[in-house]
Design a protein around this motif. Structure first.
Motif, PDB file in Angstrom:
ATOM      1  N   TYR A  16       0.824  -1.202   0.000  1.00 26.46           N
ATOM      2  CA  TYR A  16       0.000   0.000   0.000  1.00 26.46           C
ATOM      3  C   TYR A  16       0.859   1.252   0.000  1.00 26.46           C
ATOM      4  CZ  TYR A  16       0.670  -0.455   5.085  1.00 26.46           C
ATOM      5  OH  TYR A  16       1.207  -0.608   6.337  1.00 26.46           O
ATOM      6  N   ASN A  17       0.299   2.279  -0.640  1.00 27.53           N
ATOM      7  CA  ASN A  17       0.890   3.609  -0.619  1.00 27.53           C
ATOM      8  C   ASN A  17      -0.248   4.609  -0.438  1.00 27.53           C
ATOM      9  OD1 ASN A  17      -0.294   3.870  -3.182  1.00 27.53           O
ATOM     10  ND2 ASN A  17       1.619   3.574  -4.280  1.00 27.53           N
ATOM     11  N   ASP A  18       0.011   5.875  -0.660  1.00 25.92           N
ATOM     12  CA  ASP A  18      -1.013   6.880  -0.392  1.00 25.92           C
ATOM     13  C   ASP A  18      -2.146   6.906  -1.421  1.00 25.92           C
ATOM     14  OD1 ASP A  18       0.802   7.783  -2.280  1.00 25.92           O
ATOM     15  OD2 ASP A  18       0.622   9.883  -1.696  1.00 25.92           O
ATOM     16  N   VAL A  19      -2.073   6.082  -2.466  1.00 25.26           N
ATOM     17  CA  VAL A  19      -3.127   6.078  -3.480  1.00 25.26           C
ATOM     18  C   VAL A  19      -3.826   4.739  -3.650  1.00 25.26           C
ATOM     19  CG1 VAL A  19      -2.222   8.030  -4.788  1.00 25.26           C
ATOM     20  CG2 VAL A  19      -1.446   5.731  -5.321  1.00 25.26           C
ATOM     21  N   GLY A  20      -3.439   3.708  -2.891  1.00 28.12           N
ATOM     22  CA  GLY A  20      -4.127   2.437  -3.047  1.00 28.12           C
ATOM     23  C   GLY A  20      -3.549   1.319  -2.210  1.00 28.12           C
ATOM     24  N   THR A  57       0.025  -5.281 -10.439  1.00 24.27           N
ATOM     25  CA  THR A  57       0.044  -3.953 -11.032  1.00 24.27           C
ATOM     26  C   THR A  57      -0.473  -2.977  -9.991  1.00 24.27           C
ATOM     27  OG1 THR A  57      -0.326  -4.852 -13.235  1.00 24.27           O
ATOM     28  CG2 THR A  57      -0.798  -2.516 -12.919  1.00 24.27           C
ATOM     29  N   LEU A  58       0.372  -2.009  -9.650  1.00 31.01           N
ATOM     30  CA  LEU A  58      -0.007  -1.034  -8.629  1.00 31.01           C
ATOM     31  C   LEU A  58       0.053   0.366  -9.202  1.00 31.01           C
ATOM     32  CD1 LEU A  58       3.000   0.141  -7.675  1.00 31.01           C
ATOM     33  CD2 LEU A  58       3.005  -1.997  -6.445  1.00 31.01           C
ATOM     34  N   ARG A  59      -0.534   1.301  -8.494  1.00 32.68           N
ATOM     35  CA  ARG A  59      -0.517   2.696  -8.930  1.00 32.68           C
ATOM     36  C   ARG A  59       0.700   3.378  -8.326  1.00 32.68           C
ATOM     37  NH1 ARG A  59      -4.676   7.346  -7.982  1.00 32.68           N
ATOM     38  NH2 ARG A  59      -3.730   8.870  -9.352  1.00 32.68           N
ATOM     39  N   LYS A  60       1.458   4.052  -9.171  1.00 36.26           N
ATOM     40  CA  LYS A  60       2.678   4.715  -8.725  1.00 36.26           C
ATOM     41  C   LYS A  60       2.346   5.962  -7.920  1.00 36.26           C
ATOM     42  CE  LYS A  60       4.664   5.063 -12.849  1.00 36.26           C
ATOM     43  NZ  LYS A  60       5.723   5.225 -13.867  1.00 36.26           N
ATOM     44  N   SER A  61       3.291   6.340  -7.079  1.00 35.90           N
ATOM     45  CA  SER A  61       3.145   7.507  -6.230  1.00 35.90           C
ATOM     46  C   SER A  61       4.527   8.058  -5.924  1.00 35.90           C
ATOM     47  CB  SER A  61       2.438   7.109  -4.930  1.00 35.90           C
ATOM     48  OG  SER A  61       2.523   8.155  -3.990  1.00 35.90           O
ATOM     49  N   ALA A  62       4.584   9.302  -5.534  1.00 34.81           N
ATOM     50  CA  ALA A  62       5.849   9.888  -5.087  1.00 34.81           C
ATOM     51  C   ALA A  62       6.178   9.396  -3.677  1.00 34.81           C
ATOM     52  CB  ALA A  62       5.770  11.407  -5.111  1.00 34.81           C
ATOM     53  N   ALA A  66       6.926  -9.981   7.815  1.00 35.84           N
ATOM     54  CA  ALA A  66       7.826  -8.940   7.308  1.00 35.84           C
ATOM     55  C   ALA A  66       7.060  -7.637   7.195  1.00 35.84           C
ATOM     56  CB  ALA A  66       8.387  -9.320   5.952  1.00 35.84           C
ATOM     57  N   TYR A  67       7.780  -6.545   7.384  1.00 37.52           N
ATOM     58  CA  TYR A  67       7.238  -5.214   7.173  1.00 37.52           C
ATOM     59  C   TYR A  67       8.368  -4.376   6.598  1.00 37.52           C
ATOM     60  CZ  TYR A  67       5.223  -0.638   7.847  1.00 37.52           C
ATOM     61  OH  TYR A  67       4.747   0.620   7.628  1.00 37.52           O
ATOM     62  N   GLU A  68       8.178  -3.899   5.386  1.00 40.60           N
ATOM     63  CA  GLU A  68       9.216  -3.116   4.727  1.00 40.60           C
ATOM     64  C   GLU A  68       8.623  -1.877   4.092  1.00 40.60           C
ATOM     65  OE1 GLU A  68      11.862  -5.170   2.136  1.00 40.60           O
ATOM     66  OE2 GLU A  68      12.225  -6.788   3.575  1.00 40.60           O
ATOM     67  N   LYS A  69       9.489  -0.901   3.866  1.00 41.30           N
ATOM     68  CA  LYS A  69       9.115   0.336   3.191  1.00 41.30           C
ATOM     69  C   LYS A  69      10.087   0.538   2.034  1.00 41.30           C
ATOM     70  CE  LYS A  69      10.362   4.448   4.530  1.00 41.30           C
ATOM     71  NZ  LYS A  69      10.593   5.714   5.174  1.00 41.30           N
ATOM     72  N   VAL A  70       9.544   0.797   0.845  1.00 44.41           N
ATOM     73  CA  VAL A  70      10.357   1.024  -0.347  1.00 44.41           C
ATOM     74  C   VAL A  70      10.055   2.429  -0.853  1.00 44.41           C
ATOM     75  CG1 VAL A  70      10.839   0.242  -2.690  1.00 44.41           C
ATOM     76  CG2 VAL A  70      10.252  -1.428  -0.925  1.00 44.41           C
ATOM     77  N   ASP A  71      11.085   3.246  -0.967  1.00 45.59           N
ATOM     78  CA  ASP A  71      10.895   4.610  -1.455  1.00 45.59           C
ATOM     79  C   ASP A  71      10.802   4.636  -2.974  1.00 45.59           C
ATOM     80  OD1 ASP A  71      10.933   5.894   1.055  1.00 45.59           O
ATOM     81  OD2 ASP A  71      13.122   5.792   1.103  1.00 45.59           O
ATOM     82  N   ALA A  72       9.958   5.528  -3.484  1.00 47.03           N
ATOM     83  CA  ALA A  72       9.846   5.736  -4.924  1.00 47.03           C
ATOM     84  C   ALA A  72      11.043   6.569  -5.373  1.00 47.03           C
ATOM     85  CB  ALA A  72       8.546   6.466  -5.244  1.00 47.03           C
ATOM     86  N   ASN A 121       2.111  14.691  -8.372  1.00 48.76           N
ATOM     87  CA  ASN A 121       0.761  14.369  -7.891  1.00 48.76           C
ATOM     88  C   ASN A 121       0.195  13.117  -8.540  1.00 48.76           C
ATOM     89  OD1 ASN A 121       0.629  16.477  -6.075  1.00 48.76           O
ATOM     90  ND2 ASN A 121      -0.224  17.895  -7.571  1.00 48.76           N
ATOM     91  N   THR A 122       0.528  12.850  -9.793  1.00 48.21           N
ATOM     92  CA  THR A 122       0.003  11.666 -10.474  1.00 48.21           C
ATOM     93  C   THR A 122       0.883  10.441 -10.249  1.00 48.21           C
ATOM     94  OG1 THR A 122       1.187  12.110 -12.532  1.00 48.21           O
ATOM     95  CG2 THR A 122      -1.034  13.053 -12.312  1.00 48.21           C
ATOM     96  N   GLY A 123       2.137  10.631  -9.834  1.00 48.71           N
ATOM     97  CA  GLY A 123       3.062   9.527  -9.633  1.00 48.71           C
ATOM     98  C   GLY A 123       3.737   9.078 -10.914  1.00 48.71           C
ATOM     99  N   ALA A 124       3.396   9.686 -12.047  1.00 47.41           N
ATOM    100  CA  ALA A 124       3.939   9.259 -13.343  1.00 47.41           C
ATOM    101  C   ALA A 124       5.446   9.423 -13.427  1.00 47.41           C
ATOM    102  CB  ALA A 124       3.270  10.032 -14.475  1.00 47.41           C
ATOM    103  N   GLY A 125       6.017  10.362 -12.730  1.00 46.62           N
ATOM    104  CA  GLY A 125       7.456  10.602 -12.794  1.00 46.62           C
ATOM    105  C   GLY A 125       8.262   9.787 -11.800  1.00 46.62           C
ATOM    106  N   TYR A 126       7.644   8.805 -11.165  1.00 42.13           N
ATOM    107  CA  TYR A 126       8.310   8.008 -10.131  1.00 42.13           C
ATOM    108  C   TYR A 126       8.175   6.522 -10.435  1.00 42.13           C
ATOM    109  CZ  TYR A 126       8.606  12.253  -7.425  1.00 42.13           C
ATOM    110  OH  TYR A 126       8.910  13.523  -7.013  1.00 42.13           O
ATOM    111  N   ASP A 127       9.127   5.739  -9.959  1.00 40.61           N
ATOM    112  CA  ASP A 127       9.091   4.290 -10.128  1.00 40.61           C
ATOM    113  C   ASP A 127       9.505   3.603  -8.835  1.00 40.61           C
ATOM    114  OD1 ASP A 127       8.391   4.047 -12.892  1.00 40.61           O
ATOM    115  OD2 ASP A 127      10.425   4.674 -13.410  1.00 40.61           O
ATOM    116  N   TYR A 128       8.930   2.423  -8.593  1.00 43.05           N
ATOM    117  CA  TYR A 128       9.393   1.529  -7.542  1.00 43.05           C
ATOM    118  C   TYR A 128      10.301   0.500  -8.210  1.00 43.05           C
ATOM    119  CZ  TYR A 128       5.566   3.554  -4.810  1.00 43.05           C
ATOM    120  OH  TYR A 128       4.739   4.415  -4.156  1.00 43.05           O
ATOM    121  N   PRO A 129      11.126  -0.207  -7.442  1.00 38.28           N
ATOM    122  CA  PRO A 129      11.940  -1.265  -8.074  1.00 38.28           C
ATOM    123  C   PRO A 129      11.035  -2.294  -8.759  1.00 38.28           C
ATOM    124  CG  PRO A 129      12.701  -0.833  -5.841  1.00 38.28           C
ATOM    125  CD  PRO A 129      11.428  -0.069  -6.017  1.00 38.28           C
TER     126      PRO A 129
END
Length: 149
Positions: free
Chosen positions: A51-55, A66-71, A86-92, A115-123
């Motif tokens: 989970y992130n701030d958008v889903g 398939t997840l929704r990207k976020s900053a 396990a509990y982990e946090k992955v930064d965009a 705001n849309t998360g389009a300019g960010y990626d997770y691993p």
């Protein structure tokens, strides 16, 4: 057909601005592989919530989701009864289009992409390191607000 210099001068900044806008050139969704590891071995059948701030997304590892990207960061909470947790946090991470957008659109496109998360990626692959389950002899954790000495 040639454009007049005035028309070219008016179109050029608009085209450059659109070229750097990740919101227009990239998806706001990303496909990632989630896998879990316990004691240096891959473990299957672990239930995870991402989970992130958008889903919020549910998956049983190993699997693609398939997840929704976020900053913002992506949080991963996994558990398998009798095996571990396990509990982990992955930064965009900002991708190259985001930085180009900042320079080419004087910052306007940057805020849209953030705001849309389009300019960010997770691993592309999320490897979650599990912690072994507690022995039953240790008992449950203390209640909230209880101080142990």
């Amino acid at each position: 057909m040639f454009l007049r210099p005035a028309a070219t001068a008016a179109l050029l900044p608009a085209l450059i601005g659109l070229a750097g806008c990740a919101s227009l050139t990239e998806s706001t969704q990303q496909n990632v592989l989630v896998q879990t590891v316990l004691e240096h071995r891959e473990i299957a059948g672990v239930g995870c919530v991402l989970y992130n701030d958008v889903g919020k997304w549910f998956v049983t590892t190993p699997a693609r989701v398939t997840l929704r990207k976020s900053a913002g960061p992506l949080r991963i909470d996994c558990q398998k009864a009798g095996k571990g947790w396990a509990y982990e946090k992955v930064d965009a991470k900002a991708d190259g289009n985001l930085w180009g957008n900042l320079a080419l659109t004087a910052g306007v496109g940057y805020f849209i992409d953030k705001n849309t998360g389009a300019g960010y990626d997770y691993p592309a692959t999320l490897t979650v390191v599990m912690h072994p389950a507690q022995d039953q002899e240790e008992g449950p954790p203390p209640a909230a607000g209880v101080t142990l000495y």
